[in-house]
Write a protein that holds these residues in place. Sequence first.
Motif, PDB file in Angstrom:
ATOM      1  N   TRP A  78       0.912  -1.391   0.013  1.00 31.56           N
ATOM      2  CA  TRP A  78       0.098   0.180  -0.093  1.00 31.56           C
ATOM      3  C   TRP A  78       0.023   1.151   0.186  1.00 31.56           C
ATOM      4  O   TRP A  78       0.211   2.184  -1.296  1.00 31.56           O
ATOM      5  N   LEU A  79       2.171   1.129   1.122  1.00 29.20           N
ATOM      6  CA  LEU A  79       2.964   2.344   1.005  1.00 29.20           C
ATOM      7  C   LEU A  79       3.275   2.808  -0.440  1.00 29.20           C
ATOM      8  O   LEU A  79       4.006   3.608  -0.982  1.00 29.20           O
ATOM      9  N   GLY A  84       4.594   6.017  -4.393  1.00 28.83           N
ATOM     10  CA  GLY A  84       5.521   5.671  -5.225  1.00 28.83           C
ATOM     11  C   GLY A  84       6.930   4.982  -4.971  1.00 28.83           C
ATOM     12  O   GLY A  84       7.455   4.753  -3.578  1.00 28.83           O
ATOM     13  N   GLY A  85       7.530   4.061  -4.863  1.00 28.35           N
ATOM     14  CA  GLY A  85       8.904   3.329  -4.730  1.00 28.35           C
ATOM     15  C   GLY A  85       9.507   4.013  -4.752  1.00 28.35           C
ATOM     16  O   GLY A  85      10.636   3.846  -3.422  1.00 28.35           O
ATOM     17  N   LYS A  86      10.118   5.172  -4.819  1.00 29.76           N
ATOM     18  CA  LYS A  86      11.179   5.900  -4.480  1.00 29.76           C
ATOM     19  C   LYS A  86      10.978   6.256  -3.008  1.00 29.76           C
ATOM     20  O   LYS A  86      12.177   6.193  -2.548  1.00 29.76           O
ATOM     21  N   ARG A  87      10.636   7.043  -3.284  1.00 28.43           N
ATOM     22  CA  ARG A  87       9.898   7.539  -1.699  1.00 28.43           C
ATOM     23  C   ARG A  87       9.947   6.825  -0.350  1.00 28.43           C
ATOM     24  O   ARG A  87      10.461   6.778   0.127  1.00 28.43           O
ATOM     25  N   ARG A 200       5.304   4.406  -9.814  1.00 25.85           N
ATOM     26  CA  ARG A 200       4.096   4.273  -9.022  1.00 25.85           C
ATOM     27  C   ARG A 200       2.795   3.515  -9.816  1.00 25.85           C
ATOM     28  O   ARG A 200       3.230   3.076 -11.119  1.00 25.85           O
ATOM     29  N   GLY A 201       2.445   2.532  -8.903  1.00 27.19           N
ATOM     30  CA  GLY A 201       1.453   1.666  -9.066  1.00 27.19           C
ATOM     31  C   GLY A 201       0.402   2.218  -9.208  1.00 27.19           C
ATOM     32  O   GLY A 201      -0.286   3.558  -9.618  1.00 27.19           O
ATOM     33  N   ALA A 400       3.825  -4.637  -7.199  1.00 25.22           N
ATOM     34  CA  ALA A 400       4.054  -4.378  -5.555  1.00 25.22           C
ATOM     35  C   ALA A 400       2.862  -5.477  -4.152  1.00 25.22           C
ATOM     36  O   ALA A 400       4.063  -6.212  -3.545  1.00 25.22           O
ATOM     37  N   GLN A 401       1.701  -5.686  -4.774  1.00 29.74           N
ATOM     38  CA  GLN A 401       1.244  -6.769  -3.914  1.00 29.74           C
ATOM     39  C   GLN A 401       1.672  -8.290  -4.055  1.00 29.74           C
ATOM     40  O   GLN A 401       1.879  -8.575  -3.205  1.00 29.74           O
ATOM     41  N   ALA A 402       2.021  -8.026  -5.287  1.00 29.92           N
ATOM     42  CA  ALA A 402       2.791 -10.345  -5.307  1.00 29.92           C
ATOM     43  C   ALA A 402       4.465  -9.970  -4.831  1.00 29.92           C
ATOM     44  O   ALA A 402       4.678 -11.048  -4.041  1.00 29.92           O
TER      45      ALA A 402
END
Length: 492
Positions: A78-79, A84-87, A200-201, A400-402
């Motif tokens: 969720w985060l 976003g992945g970078k942050r 971002r997803g 991201a969930q997987a």
Amino acid sequence: MPFISRLRLPVRSRPLSQRLVVPVMCASVTFIAIVDGAITTVALPSIAGQFRLTTAALDGVVVVYPVCLAMAIPASAWLVERFGGKRVLLTALGAFLGSSLLCGAAADLTQLVAFRAVQGLSAGVLFPASAALLFATFNSSEQVRISRYMIIPQQMAPAAAPVLGGLLVDHLSWRWVFYVNLPVGIPVVLFGVVFLAEHRGRPPGRFDLTGLLLTAAGLGAAMFGISEGPNRGWSSVAVVTALVLGAVLLAAAVVFQLRTAEPLLKLRLFADRLFRDTNLINLVGLVPILGAMYLGPLFLQQAQGRTAVESGTSTFPEAFGVLLTVQIVGVLYARVGPRIIVGCGLAGVSVVLLLFATCDEDTNLWTFRAYMFLLGVAMGGVFMPTTVASLANIARQDLAQASTLNTVVRQTGGALAPAAVTTVLVLSTPAAAVADPPVGAYQHAYLALAFVAAVTAVFAFTLPDAPARAAAGGTAASSRSALRRPRHEKTG
């Protein structure tokens, strides 16, 4: 998110390809987190002396890390989707480094355990966040190739940790076991701030607080019970309570999240057979693999009376075996498919464990080293193929969930391995000699691990790997590539 996400350096960022930046970040983060997870045990005697405690009293320093790591994993997907992945990656790494500094400066055991807990929480976000970035940047066929290089830090970190820890404790102090993360990690943060693009997803739904509380509490309780079972005894009140509580909470979490439109963990992904079967292989297959890695040093130092240096140099050949096989697997994956590769790999693990079961007090050190190398050769056919294959049917918006679910499974398997080994050793040792298991107990443990590996190998040969072969071979890669590549990237 904290200040790291807003940090701007007075240097104009260069348009480095994310196909270089993302693997560098993920490899660095993986190396730092794995070393930290393995290096602490080396410093326990020195920490005990500093605080005038017994080594057994420091059990919380070791156990709190995997417990908190497991509790943080569910929120990571969720985060990543929300910020976003970078942050998320840079904030988690910053928190990890800050808590490392605080661990090194701890004035007493209470502070050390508390700061170690923050380290675990940070690592619980780091692993799935870095994996989500990696798999969002490369399609299936590219993931196979990049995994041939990503496996290097994953194998070198646990092998280097005991040696590095010993040098730091002997020549500086136990505090440097934690301080050492800073000179390695700070350049990684700066590199990510400048060069890592935002990934971002899909926009996430509302935060599933109930799901988080149920899942985090359940995983934390279960991890505590699994970790402490061999030490306190599986029938102890604390262990039984933790395991029962963990099982009840996790069952409630599953029921709740399957009925929730926007769950914290997308358990519906397990409806896909390939994703479900590869994760089951990882869960059960990690027990004999990591169990053998845990058992080796114990056998050498306790059963054979070897030194720590002899033990370290004798288990290290496993890493070379893994690196060799992964390079070959990277070439054969699309042609042969993960089903044959993983099945043969686990069958090879079973055979090598049977060889280990023949070792006794007189076994030559070089023979043991040869067996460790062969174990690594067999292991190399398991880790990478199952991870890549698990995502073959997963859409980009669910990566991201997987990745989070994959991390939960691997961490659980990693906790089960030493618990299983220690339990077999205890059951095979007379009560009067429980502190010094005989050689026969180690042989029984290797036989038990060989049996588990053999059963898992049989199951692996039923893996439905046609989608994984197609994606890696390119027939499905073109359609998924557009989905899996980040469409909007902003560097800064």
